[in-house]
Design an enzyme around this catalytic site. Structure first.
Site, mmCIF file in Angstrom:
data_model
loop_
_atom_site.group_PDB
_atom_site.id
_atom_site.type_symbol
_atom_site.label_atom_id
_atom_site.label_comp_id
_atom_site.label_asym_id
_atom_site.label_seq_id
_atom_site.Cartn_x
_atom_site.Cartn_y
_atom_site.Cartn_z
ATOM 1 N N ASP A 167 22.754 -29.953 -39.302
ATOM 2 C CA ASP A 167 22.371 -29.411 -40.606
ATOM 3 C C ASP A 167 21.502 -30.389 -41.393
ATOM 4 O OD1 ASP A 167 23.802 -27.203 -39.948
ATOM 5 O OD2 ASP A 167 25.046 -27.173 -41.754
ATOM 6 N N ASN A 218 21.223 -22.899 -38.787
ATOM 7 C CA ASN A 218 22.315 -22.182 -39.467
ATOM 8 C C ASN A 218 22.803 -23.027 -40.649
ATOM 9 O OD1 ASN A 218 24.065 -20.115 -39.958
ATOM 10 N ND2 ASN A 218 25.462 -20.557 -38.280
ATOM 11 N N SER A 226 28.970 -20.015 -53.712
ATOM 12 C CA SER A 226 28.627 -20.918 -54.815
ATOM 13 C C SER A 226 27.296 -21.617 -54.544
ATOM 14 C CB SER A 226 29.735 -21.948 -55.015
ATOM 15 O OG SER A 226 29.766 -22.827 -53.907
ATOM 16 N N GLN A 227 26.813 -21.512 -53.312
ATOM 17 C CA GLN A 227 25.548 -22.188 -52.992
ATOM 18 C C GLN A 227 24.360 -21.582 -53.729
ATOM 19 O OE1 GLN A 227 24.832 -22.733 -48.819
ATOM 20 N NE2 GLN A 227 26.786 -23.754 -48.493
ATOM 21 N N ASP A 265 36.554 -24.451 -47.017
ATOM 22 C CA ASP A 265 36.303 -25.001 -45.684
ATOM 23 C C ASP A 265 37.542 -25.670 -45.106
ATOM 24 O OD1 ASP A 265 33.792 -24.037 -45.737
ATOM 25 O OD2 ASP A 265 32.776 -25.956 -46.029
ATOM 26 N N GLU A 301 29.538 -19.517 -41.243
ATOM 27 C CA GLU A 301 28.892 -19.652 -39.933
ATOM 28 C C GLU A 301 29.211 -18.459 -39.029
ATOM 29 O OE1 GLU A 301 29.844 -22.007 -41.810
ATOM 30 O OE2 GLU A 301 28.751 -23.875 -41.417
ATOM 31 N N HIS A 356 31.339 -24.908 -36.081
ATOM 32 C CA HIS A 356 31.924 -26.247 -35.937
ATOM 33 C C HIS A 356 33.382 -26.310 -36.361
ATOM 34 C CE1 HIS A 356 30.786 -27.189 -40.356
ATOM 35 N NE2 HIS A 356 30.602 -25.923 -40.144
ATOM 36 N N ARG A 357 33.703 -25.607 -37.428
ATOM 37 C CA ARG A 357 35.082 -25.736 -37.934
ATOM 38 C C ARG A 357 36.096 -25.028 -37.037
ATOM 39 N NH1 ARG A 357 34.350 -28.844 -41.838
ATOM 40 N NH2 ARG A 357 32.590 -28.578 -43.226
ATOM 41 N N LYS A 388 27.013 -29.607 -35.729
ATOM 42 C CA LYS A 388 26.532 -29.135 -37.028
ATOM 43 C C LYS A 388 26.878 -30.146 -38.126
ATOM 44 C CE LYS A 388 26.192 -24.807 -39.534
ATOM 45 N NZ LYS A 388 26.186 -25.112 -40.944
#
Ligand code: DC
Length: 650
Positions: free
Chosen positions: A49, A93, A171-172, A317, A345, A389-390, A415
């Site tokens: 990222d 992504n 929120s982004q 997250d 994601e 990734h998570r 990521k």
């Protein structure tokens, strides 16, 4: 597909230095790019990222350089809108690159195209586009309205006044607007429509903007005023904190696996909301201690995590880690207010439910919640990671339930945390394995069984599984070269080992499987790849706490390649023939030294030459030559290796 097999674990303890925060890294890079002056960024995260952001900035005319192969970067700010007025940016992504760049470019007066991977094109951006259009931006969604890819065209920006943006999807969007608005130079008020989610991320944004000289006036979580004449100025040097979301896997490992596990890089003075994951863990009973720049977690005094029912909107997250931690809680657990998972994601609510069910959990999935009920025992499973990734990082914790787990496509962790599995291996303590191999009649079976007994560990005589498969085939009238037929029998072998006896379908076959017919049969079926594959998982299931001594051909190479101790036990052919001779004499059986020796030598040659699992000493195996040693000495040799291994791993 590539995968990574994680072994069952005894527990977790130790300490890990965290990589830089993704949220901070990408925000600081953009702010440094837009600022006047040069910024030295220390401890930047190295991940996909962040790469996407760095590439985009370079394409937009921002000069930056990395200092050697350190994590330190110097960015020369452009002091306003981007100087390059045309660009075609691919942002993978990376939501933390896509959203803020969209806003900054919409106000930069150029023509740009922004796109990403297919999943990025399924993630909504309409709320941000709507807000930017209120300022006069000309933005087209070239495929579907409200989603990337985007085509931005030069437009007359009408700065000032009030811009309304929805806050209840991501929120982004608000973060992106906040960071871009100083480019207009005119006071602008942002009004948030709907309940703002993930508020702690807005705090990170405001905190970092302030460090670059722009103070936003905040009126609750509904109104934000970006002052007129605000300009970003480099603060000189910026240190990137460790990633608090990445910390969650290690803290959970400590809480589940005994601990303590310490993460370094985030702590009490962190600006990241996800440090509050530690508080959530504390509510589950974990023992948490914290310093300015570190956090440590250990299991509850009771040893078991408490069931929970938590609103996790503030830590979306890190909350994923709690969904997996629920597998270790003493009752059903409810994760509430997590609707934003659906636009990340992957659809994380659906993905989490599907994969938790694979390991045996009962899961209830709602529009914005999950209920997870642990199974009586975890089941080994191959976990799909959905390019998320998570998902991969969360499910590594399953091993702490004493259950092996396969992580498909493990490189998706790049990521945000390319070194994740190495870091995890530093704190996780796998169930130990001693793998012993060697030529026929070397005494490896006797030594392995004695070592297992001395340690109180489990014992796997893998050869007996091949012998049993041969016996089952002989009994069922299946030809020994009928690969599929023997493999089917091997896969469902109704065999049990009880107090030194071997049972097949309830029959005691301890002596039968040692017969000449079974020995010869075993060596024939052992070269069939499908038979070996059929026995693969069955053998791995012997790896159970507190440890396993596994004996046989491919124990150290294929079944337990991560075995901490590998031994190649051998003796001269003459010594082995003599031992066999004595055994036969003792049993009152006919024996002939010369033919025994010849047999052994021929078998050695065949074994070493066979294409499937040939007899060979692995480079990482210790050589134990027992020509001049007795069994006691051989056992002592292996036990010393185990002891030395324990000492070196602390
Ligand atoms: O160790 P043993 O003599 O009981 O083994 C019986 C046969 O099975 C022998 O031909 C070797 C083979 N074998 C194998 O190929 N892989 C193993 N892990 C164990 C035994």
């Amino acid at each position: 597909m590539e995968f990574l097999d994680l072994p069952p674990m005894l527990g977790a303890a130790g300490s890990v230095r965290l990589p830089g925060s993704k949220s901070i890294s990408n925000r600081v890079l953009l702010l440094a790019a837009l600022a006047e002056g040069e910024t030295d960024i220390r401890d930047l995260l190295m991940s996909d990222d962040v790469e996407r952001m760095l590439e985009a900035l370079r394409a937009l005319g921002v000069e930056w350089r990395r200092e050697g192969d350190s994590l330190n970067y110097r960015v020369r700010g452009v002091g306003g809108p981007f100087p390059v007025k045309h660009g075609d940016l691919f942002l993978g992504n990376a939501g933390t690159a896509f959203r803020p760049l969209t806003a900054a470019l919409a106000l930069s007066g150029g023509e740009y195209r922004l796109s990403g991977v297919p999943r990025m094109h399924e993630r909504p951006i309409g709320d941000l586009v709507d807000a930017l259009r209120q300022l006069g931006a000309d933005i087209r969604c070239t495929a579907n309205e409200g989603y990337p890819p985007l085509h931005l065209k030069p437009a007359t920006i009408r700065p000032g006044g009030v811009v309304r943006v929805r806050g209840d999807v991501s929120s982004q969007f608000l973060t992106a607007l906040l960071m871009a608005l100083p480019l207009t130079g005119v006071e602008t008020t942002i009004e948030v429509v709907g309940e703002l989610i993930s508020k702690p991320y807005i705090r990170i944004t405001l905190e970092l903007m302030a460090r670059f000289g722009v103070q936003v006036q905040q009126q609750g979580w509904e109104r934000f005023v970006v002052p007129g004449g605000a300009r970003y100025h480099s603060p000189g040097t910026v240190f990137v904190e460790g990633d608090a979301s990445s910390a969650s896997y290690f803290l959970a490992a400590g809480a589940i696996g005994g601990g303590p596990v310490r993460v370094e890089g985030v702590g009490r003075s962190s600006i990241q909301g996800d440090v509050r994951f530690a508080e959530a863990l504390e509510q589950l009973g974990a023992r948490i201690t914290m310093g300015d720049n570190w956090i440590e977690a250990a299991a509850p005094a009771s040893g078991v995590l408490k069931a929970f029912d938590l609103d996790l909107n503030h830590i979306p997250d890190a909350a994923m880690t709690l969904a997996v931690a629920a597998l270790f809680a003493d009752g059903p657990c409810r994760l509430r207010n997590i609707a934003s998972w659906r636009v990340k994601e992957t659809d994380r609510i659906a993905a989490m439910a599907t994969e938790l069910r694979k390991v045996g959990a009962e899961v209830e999935e709602g529009a914005d919640y999950l209920v997870v009920k642990r199974p009586a025992a975890l089941r080994p499973a191959a976990i799909d990671t959905y390019d998320d990734h998570r998902m991969a990082m969360c499910f590594s914790l399953v091993g702490l339930g004493g259950c092996r787990v396969r992580i498909n496509d493990p490189k998706c962790v790049n990521k945000t945390f390319p070194g994740y599995f190495d870091a995890f291996a530093r704190v996780a303590r796998p169930v130990p394995v001693v793998a012993i191999d060697g030529p026929s009649a070397s005494g490896k079976g006797t030594v392995a069984a004695r070592v297992a007994e001395a340690l109180g560990w489990h014992y796997l005589d893998s050869g007996s599984l091949y012998r049993l498969s041969a016996l089952a085939a002989l009994r069922a009238g299946v030809a020994l070269d009928d690969e599929a037929g023997v493999a089917a029998l091997a896969a469902a072998l109704p065999a049990r080992f009880e107090g030194g006896r071997v049972l097949l379908d309830g029959d005691d076959v301890t002596d039968d499987i040692r017969s000449e017919a079974c020995s010869a049969g075993a060596s024939r079926v052992a070269v069939l790849a499908a038979v070996r594959a059929a026995l693969f998982d069955r053998q791995r299931d012997y790896r159970v706490a507190p440890g396993l001594v596994a004996e046989g051909r491919d124990m150290g190479s294929v079944i337990f390649p991560d075995a901490g101790i590998k031994v190649f036990l051998t003796a001269s052919a003459a010594a082995r023939a003599e031992r066999r001779y004595k055994q036969l004499m003792e049993k009152g059986l006919p024996a002939n030294m010369e033919s025994l020796l010849k047999d052994l030598q021929e078998r050695d040659a065949r074994d070493a030459a066979r294409p499937v699992a040939p007899l060979t000493k692995l480079p990482d195996a210790a050589l134990l030559d027992t020509t001049e040693r007795n069994v006691d000495e051989a056992v002592a040799f292996v036990l010393e290796l185990v002891e030395a291994g324990r000492k070196s791993s602390g």
